[in-house]
Design a protein around this motif. Structure first.
Motif, PDB file in Angstrom:
ATOM      1  N   ASP A   1       0.746  -1.134   0.215  1.00 23.75           N
ATOM      2  CA  ASP A   1      -0.111   0.106  -0.063  1.00 23.75           C
ATOM      3  C   ASP A   1       1.016   1.223  -0.033  1.00 23.75           C
ATOM      4  OD1 ASP A   1      -2.185  -1.557   0.045  1.00 23.75           O
ATOM      5  OD2 ASP A   1      -2.463  -1.387   2.268  1.00 23.75           O
ATOM      6  N   ILE A   2       1.799   1.363   0.845  1.00 22.28           N
ATOM      7  CA  ILE A   2       2.735   2.468   0.900  1.00 22.28           C
ATOM      8  C   ILE A   2       3.577   2.712  -0.202  1.00 22.28           C
ATOM      9  CG2 ILE A   2       4.709   3.512   1.958  1.00 22.28           C
ATOM     10  CD1 ILE A   2       3.581   2.203   4.709  1.00 22.28           C
ATOM     11  N   ARG A   3       4.186   1.527  -0.951  1.00 24.40           N
ATOM     12  CA  ARG A   3       4.904   1.719  -2.273  1.00 24.40           C
ATOM     13  C   ARG A   3       3.734   2.266  -3.293  1.00 24.40           C
ATOM     14  NH1 ARG A   3       7.751  -3.214  -0.981  1.00 24.40           N
ATOM     15  NH2 ARG A   3       6.188  -4.473  -1.659  1.00 24.40           N
ATOM     16  N   GLY A   4       2.748   1.680  -3.286  1.00 23.02           N
ATOM     17  CA  GLY A   4       1.565   2.135  -4.080  1.00 23.02           C
ATOM     18  C   GLY A   4       1.443   3.796  -4.336  1.00 23.02           C
ATOM     19  N   LEU A   5       1.370   4.089  -2.803  1.00 28.19           N
ATOM     20  CA  LEU A   5       1.020   5.845  -2.757  1.00 28.19           C
ATOM     21  C   LEU A   5       2.250   6.532  -2.933  1.00 28.19           C
ATOM     22  CD1 LEU A   5      -0.349   7.727  -1.155  1.00 28.19           C
ATOM     23  CD2 LEU A   5       0.440   7.011   1.091  1.00 28.19           C
ATOM     24  N   ILE A   6       3.450   5.910  -2.755  1.00 29.68           N
ATOM     25  CA  ILE A   6       4.571   6.872  -3.093  1.00 29.68           C
ATOM     26  C   ILE A   6       4.540   7.001  -4.712  1.00 29.68           C
ATOM     27  CG2 ILE A   6       7.206   6.539  -3.475  1.00 29.68           C
ATOM     28  CD1 ILE A   6       7.121   5.083  -0.580  1.00 29.68           C
ATOM     29  N   GLY A   7       4.049   5.712  -5.391  1.00 31.75           N
ATOM     30  CA  GLY A   7       3.927   6.038  -7.102  1.00 31.75           C
ATOM     31  C   GLY A   7       3.099   6.997  -7.236  1.00 31.75           C
ATOM     32  N   ARG A   8       1.871   6.962  -6.464  1.00 30.78           N
ATOM     33  CA  ARG A   8       1.001   7.890  -6.739  1.00 30.78           C
ATOM     34  C   ARG A   8       1.291   9.547  -6.492  1.00 30.78           C
ATOM     35  NH1 ARG A   8      -2.547   4.341  -4.577  1.00 30.78           N
ATOM     36  NH2 ARG A   8      -2.763   5.512  -2.404  1.00 30.78           N
ATOM     37  N   ILE A   9       2.065   9.480  -5.154  1.00 30.91           N
ATOM     38  CA  ILE A   9       2.564  10.913  -4.895  1.00 30.91           C
ATOM     39  C   ILE A   9       3.351  11.489  -6.047  1.00 30.91           C
ATOM     40  CG2 ILE A   9       4.107  12.139  -3.303  1.00 30.91           C
ATOM     41  CD1 ILE A   9       3.213  10.049  -0.992  1.00 30.91           C
ATOM     42  N   ALA A  10       4.371  10.511  -6.563  1.00 33.37           N
ATOM     43  CA  ALA A  10       5.120  11.084  -7.628  1.00 33.37           C
ATOM     44  C   ALA A  10       4.511  11.453  -9.066  1.00 33.37           C
ATOM     45  CB  ALA A  10       6.315   9.977  -7.958  1.00 33.37           C
ATOM     46  N   ARG A  11       3.412  10.594  -9.281  1.00 35.57           N
ATOM     47  CA  ARG A  11       2.628  10.860 -10.401  1.00 35.57           C
ATOM     48  C   ARG A  11       1.779  12.261 -10.230  1.00 35.57           C
ATOM     49  NH1 ARG A  11       2.256   5.299 -10.384  1.00 35.57           N
ATOM     50  NH2 ARG A  11       0.238   5.419  -9.588  1.00 35.57           N
ATOM     51  N   GLU A  12       1.788  12.862  -8.984  1.00 33.40           N
ATOM     52  CA  GLU A  12       1.205  14.079  -8.921  1.00 33.40           C
ATOM     53  C   GLU A  12       2.106  15.365  -9.160  1.00 33.40           C
ATOM     54  OE1 GLU A  12      -0.251  13.873  -4.940  1.00 33.40           O
ATOM     55  OE2 GLU A  12      -2.307  12.965  -5.490  1.00 33.40           O
ATOM     56  N   ASP A  13       3.360  14.906  -9.749  1.00 32.82           N
ATOM     57  CA  ASP A  13       4.239  15.820  -9.941  1.00 32.82           C
ATOM     58  C   ASP A  13       5.270  16.103  -8.860  1.00 32.82           C
ATOM     59  OD1 ASP A  13       4.567  16.449 -12.666  1.00 32.82           O
ATOM     60  OD2 ASP A  13       3.476  18.064 -12.611  1.00 32.82           O
ATOM     61  N   ARG A  14       5.275  15.398  -7.884  1.00 29.80           N
ATOM     62  CA  ARG A  14       6.120  15.768  -6.560  1.00 29.80           C
ATOM     63  C   ARG A  14       7.250  14.914  -6.905  1.00 29.80           C
ATOM     64  NH1 ARG A  14       1.885  17.980  -3.539  1.00 29.80           N
ATOM     65  NH2 ARG A  14      -0.262  16.769  -3.605  1.00 29.80           N
TER      66      ARG A  14
END
Ligand code: ATP
Length: 229
Positions: free
Chosen positions: A166-179
């Motif tokens: 879950d946390i790894r998926g979240l990290i990927g999502r955060i980066a896709r938000e241009d962060r």
């Protein structure tokens, strides 16, 4: 490509002991960089210097071109130690308190709960959360100010396998938000699938810094050195 994080010769000495020794690396904006190394390698100290919490003995750091420790506030959110959440309050109430204290837009609470996948459990008390959920609430707190850079110190430490995914998926999502995300772990295998770049620390020194594809032959050796063994 814009450089989000620049570490240039970062060095920290406590008395005569050097705990971080001339560590340099660049993290391009919008990417995920793993900071990997065994316990005591210097990961938290490097992150603390990037956040301006610890002053380097030598070297300097810039976030999106701004010097750390300069006059302007840096565009960074962090999970570096367990946030002081109230066990008896819900996830939403805890985040709302932080949003009020930080003068963030209250709408950010709902948006970040959604981002970290806690919207459905937002009204449950913090004490009923698994460790992985607690870490995700900590990441939500780091996201409240809508930072361009997010620094996460060992967010998967002690978390069960599903929580880690879950946390790894979240990290990927955060980066896709241009962060840009800098995330540490003592286990390379825990991070390598989510990282574009990697910095490997050992005894305060930088053993590798670059795109993860550049690891190749050294990978086996590094996996062996960055385990709990
Ligand atoms: P861990 O995975 O165990 O958190 P780490 O890679 O994050 O390890 P650091 O916490 O940065 O490592 O610590 C690096 C070294 O610096 C350790 O040996 C630690 O004991 C030492 N150290 C950290 N802070 C201080 C301090 N304030 N005074 C003296 N030594 C310190």
């Amino acid at each position: 490509m814009t450089t989000a994080i620049e570490a240039d010769g970062l060095t920290k000495r406590y008395g005569r002991r050097t705990v971080v020794d001339h560590v340099s690396f660049d993290v391009p904006a919008g990417t995920v960089c793993g900071l990997v190394g065994p316990n005591g390698a210097g990961k938290t100290t490097v992150m603390s210097m990037l956040l301006g919490l610890v002053r380097p003995t030598e070297g300097h750091a810039r976030l999106l071109g701004q010097p750390v420790g300069g006059r302007r506030a840096n565009p960074v959110g962090a999970l570096i130690e367990a946030p002081a959440f109230h066990a008896a309050l819900s996830g939403r109430a805890n985040l709302t308190q932080l949003a009020i204290l930080g003068r963030h837009d209250r709408r950010a609470v709902e948006a970040t709960l959604e981002t970290v996948g806690l919207a459905e459990r937002a009204d449950d008390r913090y004490r009923t959360y698994s460790l992985g959920m607690k870490q995700r609430l900590g990441i939500a707190a780091a996201l409240l100010a809508d930072p361009a850079i997010v620094i996460l110190d060992e967010p998967t430490n002690g978390v069960d396998p599903q929580g880690m995914r879950d946390i790894r998926g979240l990290i990927g999502r955060i980066a896709r938000e241009d962060r840009t995300v800098l995330v540490s772990s003592h286990l390379l295998a825990e991070l390598e699938h989510v990282c574009d770049h990697l910095v490997v620390l050992d005894h305060g020194g930088c053993r590798f810094a670059g795109p993860i594809g550049g690891l190749r032959g050294e990978r086996t050796q590094l996996v062996a050195r960055t385990t709990d063994a």
